[in-house]
Design a protein around this motif. Sequence first.
Motif, short mmCIF file in Angstrom:
data_model
loop_
_atom_site.label_atom_id
_atom_site.label_comp_id
_atom_site.label_asym_id
_atom_site.label_seq_id
_atom_site.Cartn_x
_atom_site.Cartn_y
_atom_site.Cartn_z
N PHE A 195 -16.23 -93.31 -21.94
CA PHE A 195 -16.90 -94.59 -22.45
C PHE A 195 -17.11 -95.36 -21.16
O PHE A 195 -18.20 -96.32 -21.37
CB PHE A 195 -15.78 -95.29 -23.37
CG PHE A 195 -16.22 -96.59 -23.85
CD1 PHE A 195 -17.03 -96.46 -25.31
CD2 PHE A 195 -16.23 -97.88 -23.35
CE1 PHE A 195 -17.52 -97.70 -25.63
CE2 PHE A 195 -16.46 -98.91 -24.14
CZ PHE A 195 -17.09 -98.88 -25.20
N LEU A 196 -16.29 -95.54 -20.18
CA LEU A 196 -16.40 -96.46 -18.92
C LEU A 196 -17.64 -95.97 -18.14
O LEU A 196 -18.61 -96.67 -17.98
CB LEU A 196 -15.08 -96.50 -18.33
CG LEU A 196 -15.54 -97.23 -17.00
CD1 LEU A 196 -15.50 -98.84 -17.33
CD2 LEU A 196 -14.04 -96.84 -16.02
N THR A 197 -17.68 -94.61 -18.15
CA THR A 197 -18.64 -94.03 -17.53
C THR A 197 -20.13 -94.21 -18.06
O THR A 197 -21.15 -94.65 -17.30
CB THR A 197 -18.62 -92.63 -17.27
OG1 THR A 197 -17.39 -92.27 -16.65
CG2 THR A 197 -19.83 -91.81 -16.62
N LEU A 198 -20.18 -94.08 -19.44
CA LEU A 198 -21.36 -94.46 -20.18
C LEU A 198 -21.92 -95.88 -20.09
O LEU A 198 -22.98 -96.17 -20.06
CB LEU A 198 -21.16 -93.97 -21.72
CG LEU A 198 -21.28 -92.52 -21.69
CD1 LEU A 198 -20.91 -91.93 -23.38
CD2 LEU A 198 -22.45 -91.96 -21.36
N ALA A 219 -30.12 -97.78 -16.54
CA ALA A 219 -31.21 -97.84 -17.70
C ALA A 219 -31.63 -99.20 -17.55
O ALA A 219 -32.65 -99.45 -18.27
CB ALA A 219 -30.79 -97.10 -18.80
N SER A 220 -30.87 -100.22 -17.19
CA SER A 220 -31.22 -101.66 -17.76
C SER A 220 -32.24 -102.22 -16.68
O SER A 220 -32.88 -103.35 -16.97
CB SER A 220 -29.90 -102.57 -17.70
OG SER A 220 -29.36 -102.16 -18.85
N ILE A 227 -18.35 -94.29 -31.19
CA ILE A 227 -17.58 -95.16 -30.15
C ILE A 227 -18.53 -94.75 -28.75
O ILE A 227 -19.19 -95.70 -28.14
CB ILE A 227 -16.29 -94.90 -29.95
CG1 ILE A 227 -15.36 -95.49 -31.10
CG2 ILE A 227 -15.86 -95.78 -28.65
CD1 ILE A 227 -14.02 -95.51 -31.05
N LEU A 228 -18.62 -93.54 -28.42
CA LEU A 228 -19.29 -93.12 -27.30
C LEU A 228 -20.65 -93.28 -27.20
O LEU A 228 -21.48 -93.90 -26.37
CB LEU A 228 -18.95 -91.57 -27.03
CG LEU A 228 -17.75 -91.24 -26.53
CD1 LEU A 228 -17.53 -89.86 -26.31
CD2 LEU A 228 -16.83 -92.14 -25.56
N THR A 229 -21.43 -93.08 -28.58
CA THR A 229 -22.73 -93.51 -28.70
C THR A 229 -22.87 -95.02 -28.71
O THR A 229 -23.95 -95.33 -28.00
CB THR A 229 -23.21 -93.18 -29.89
OG1 THR A 229 -23.10 -91.72 -30.05
CG2 THR A 229 -24.78 -93.21 -30.38
N ALA A 230 -21.99 -95.85 -28.89
CA ALA A 230 -22.20 -97.08 -28.68
C ALA A 230 -22.03 -97.69 -27.44
O ALA A 230 -22.38 -98.82 -26.98
CB ALA A 230 -21.17 -98.10 -29.76
N GLY A 258 -23.16 -101.39 -22.88
CA GLY A 258 -23.44 -101.77 -21.48
C GLY A 258 -24.62 -102.35 -21.50
O GLY A 258 -24.83 -103.07 -20.40
N GLN A 259 -25.53 -102.41 -22.06
CA GLN A 259 -26.82 -103.01 -22.01
C GLN A 259 -26.30 -104.56 -22.24
O GLN A 259 -26.98 -105.46 -21.84
CB GLN A 259 -27.78 -102.58 -23.03
CG GLN A 259 -29.18 -103.13 -23.28
CD GLN A 259 -29.99 -102.92 -24.27
OE1 GLN A 259 -30.34 -101.82 -24.35
NE2 GLN A 259 -30.50 -103.52 -25.22
N LEU A 260 -25.56 -104.55 -23.22
CA LEU A 260 -25.25 -105.96 -23.65
C LEU A 260 -24.62 -106.61 -22.38
O LEU A 260 -24.74 -107.99 -22.11
CB LEU A 260 -24.26 -105.83 -24.80
CG LEU A 260 -23.67 -107.22 -25.35
CD1 LEU A 260 -24.79 -108.18 -25.89
CD2 LEU A 260 -22.78 -107.21 -26.43
#
Length: 442
Positions: A37-40, A47-48, A160-163, A168-170
Motif C-alpha cells: 500500500f505504501l509503495t502504491l 503519476a501526479s 484497499i490496494l486499488t484505492a 496517493g493522488q489525494l
Amino acid sequence: MTQTTSETAPAPATGGGAAPGRRPRPHRAWAVAATTFLTLIGAAAFASLPGLLIDPLHSEFGWSRGMIGLAVSVNLALYGLTAPFAAALMDRFGIRKVVVCALLTIALGAALTVSMTQVWQLIMCWGVLVGLGSGSMALAFAATVTNRWFVARRGLVTGILTAAGAAGQLVFLPLLSWITENHGWRPAATAVACAAVAVVPFVWLLLRDHPADVGLAPYGAADFVPKPPPVTGAAGRALRALRQASGTGTFWLLAGAFAICGASTNGLVKTHFVPAAHDHGMPVTAAASLLAVVGAFDIVGTVASGWFTDRLSPRRLLAVYYGLRGISLMFLPMLLADSVHPPMVLFIVFYGLDWVATVPPTITLCREHFGEDSAIVFGWVLAAHQVGAALVAYLGGVARDAFGTYDPVWYTSGALCALAALMSLVVRRAPVAAPAAVAVGV
C-alpha cells in the motif's frame, strides 16, 4: 501430509497459534500488504506530476504542449504495455527485486529531468524510464501480492490496494502543485525521485516474495503452501492469451471501450485539467486540489461499483457509467472559471464517483468470457486503456496548440464516451458456470 513443524499448521495462516491468554500476533501478510500500500501511494506521486509540468515547461523552454503531451503519452502507453509482462517478471525474478528495480528506474528518470534541455530528453526520462518503472508495479504488483499472501480477505485487500492510487493522488497532487507554483518544477521532480528512493528500504526489508519464505501459510489458508519454482513461460502465456482473445469480438469491444475510458480519464482529465483550468485563470494549486478531490470520491465510486457489479448486469452498468461521464465532460467547458464555484465542485464529485467505476464490471466481463485467462486478458484490456490515455494526452496538447482552447477536446471525449456506452451494450451475454460466480471478490 504429515505436519512436522508448527509452520505447517493451519493456525499460523491467520495469525493464530499464540499461547493461551496471549494476544495473537498479526499475520505477516498484513505487513506485506501495508508495504505494498505504501509503495502504491508513492507510485501515485509519479503519476501526479506530468499534468503539472505542461505550463512550466512550455514557459521555460518554449516547447509545444503537443510535444510535452507526447512525453506523457509515451509514459502512459508504456505503463499499460508493461503491465501484462510485469507479473511474468515477478514470477521469474521475485516481487521484491522487480519492485526495487522499478522504483530505482523511476527515481533515475525523475532525477535526470532536472538537468534536461531538449524535449527528447523529457520523452526518454519521463516517458520511457518512468513509464517502464511505474508499469512494472501498479495492478500487477497488487494482484500478485494478493494472490500469493491471501486466501481469506482477498476482496478486501484488493479493494484497499486499488484505492492506494487514489489515496496517493489525494496526498501528492496538492503538495506537488504547491512546490511547482512556489519553487518551480525542478524541486517537484526532485521530490518525486526522493519519494521513489525512500520507499526502497521498506520494500527490501519488509516485502517477501512468498509466505513460504518466512515459513508461513498464506493468510486464511488451512495448509502450508510451498513456494513455486520460478516460471519462465509466463510471458509466452500472456502472448498466447492475447492471440486467442483477439479472435473474439468481445475482446475488441471491451478493449475499445476501455481505451475510451483511459482517454477520458488519465489521458484527458488527469493530464490536461490543470492547464485547462489555468487557461481560465484558476490558480494551479486550486485546480490540482480539485483533482485530489476526484481521487477521494474515486475510492467511494470504486467500492460502490463493485457492490453494484455483484447484483446488476455489468454490461448495463458500463453503459450507464460511460454515458454519465460523457454528459459531464460536455458540460465541463461551461464550468471552467477563474475560481472554484459550486457547479464545478458538483462536477468534480460526480466525475470522481465515475472515475474508475468501470473497472469492476470490466473485470467481471473478462472473467465471464475468458475463464482462466481472464486476468491476463484484462491486462491486455488495461493496456488498451493506457494506449487510449496516451493518444489523448498527446492529441489534447496538439489541439490546445492549434485551437488555443481545450473545448474541442472536452466535446470530442464526451462523444467518445457515448460510443463506449453503445459498445458495452453490444457485448454479448456469456453463460457462467456456478463455481465461477464465487470468485467475484477474489
